[in-house]
Design an enzyme around this catalytic site. Structure first.
Site, PDB file in Angstrom:
ATOM      1  N   SER A  22      43.748  34.587  32.422  1.00  0.00           N
ATOM      2  CA  SER A  22      45.180  34.845  32.419  1.00  0.00           C
ATOM      3  C   SER A  22      45.452  36.347  32.273  1.00  0.00           C
ATOM      4  O   SER A  22      44.947  37.139  33.059  1.00  0.00           O
ATOM      5  CB  SER A  22      45.824  34.026  31.291  1.00  0.00           C
TER       6      SER A  22
ATOM      7  N   HIS B  77      45.851  33.071  37.164  1.00  0.00           N
ATOM      8  CA  HIS B  77      46.902  32.114  37.525  1.00  0.00           C
ATOM      9  C   HIS B  77      48.252  32.807  37.428  1.00  0.00           C
ATOM     10  O   HIS B  77      48.362  33.932  36.952  1.00  0.00           O
ATOM     11  CB  HIS B  77      46.855  30.850  36.645  1.00  0.00           C
TER      12      HIS B  77
END
Length: 201
Positions: free
Chosen positions: A98, A123
């Site tokens: 992330s 993501h």
């Protein structure tokens, strides 16, 4: 309870004890570990600013092992890395997921690395919003703005097209070091130190 090892330095004035992280900070090594939130980000930013003040021309080495966390906290670290004068070399040990993967990718060009069994996950930003419909609409717009911003940052540091980045970040995408290198998140995979890396210039 986490026990932090202590190390002892021999100085002209005698022995001095440091916790291991403070001792490594003297060598311009910063550890970004655990979830990224405002308190942790402030500590990382403070260390980067301190090391810049100590020597603005000497590289900083950031070791990353983090599942990610709050987007804005991650962006505060990212912006500081771009703002300070020293180059920041990033190394993934364990995982960079992330927001942590964005920080990994934003290291100085040619100085972004991963150890051979580390993992990278990218993501799009997410958020859970509850409340009135109007407030939810405002938050959705903000998340979409953050998504565009993050896509542009990855595009800048990887050299990939925006379309490729959007596809890559559409869902949780787990990458091996080889795959992370292929898409431009890191520059190389390191298995051992160079023989002269520990010697003083």
């Amino acid at each position: 309870m986490n026990l932090v090892p202590m190390v002892v330095d021999q100085t002209p004035r005698g022995e001095r004890a440091y916790d291991i992280f403070s001792r490594l900070l003297k060598e311009r090594v910063v550890f970004l570990t655990g979830p990224i939130e405002d308190g942790m980000a402030s500590l990382i930013v403070a260390q980067l600013l301190f090391l810049e003040a100590e020597n603005p021309d000497k590289d900083i080495f950031m070791y990353i092992n983090s599942p990610g966390g709050v987007v804005t906290a991650g962006l505060s670290i990212y912006d500081t890395m771009q703002y300070i004068k020293p180059s920041v070399s990033t190394v993934c040990v364990g995982q960079a997921a992330s927001a942590a993967s964005l920080i990994l990718a934003s290291g100085a060009e040619g100085k972004r690395f991963a150890l051979p069994h580390s993992r990278v996950m990218v993501h799009q930003p997410s958020g859970g919003v509850r409340g009135q419909a109007t407030d939810m609409e405002i938050h959705v717009k903000e998340i979409l703005q953050l998504k565009r911003m993050i896509n542009e940052i990855y595009q800048k540091h990887t050299g990939e097209t925006i379309k490729k980045i959007e596809t890559l970040l559409e869902r949780d995408t787990f990458l091996s070091p080889e795959e992370a290198k292929k898409v431009g998140i890191i520059d190389d995979i390191i298995t051992q130190r160079k023989e002269n890396s520990g010697k003083q210039e």
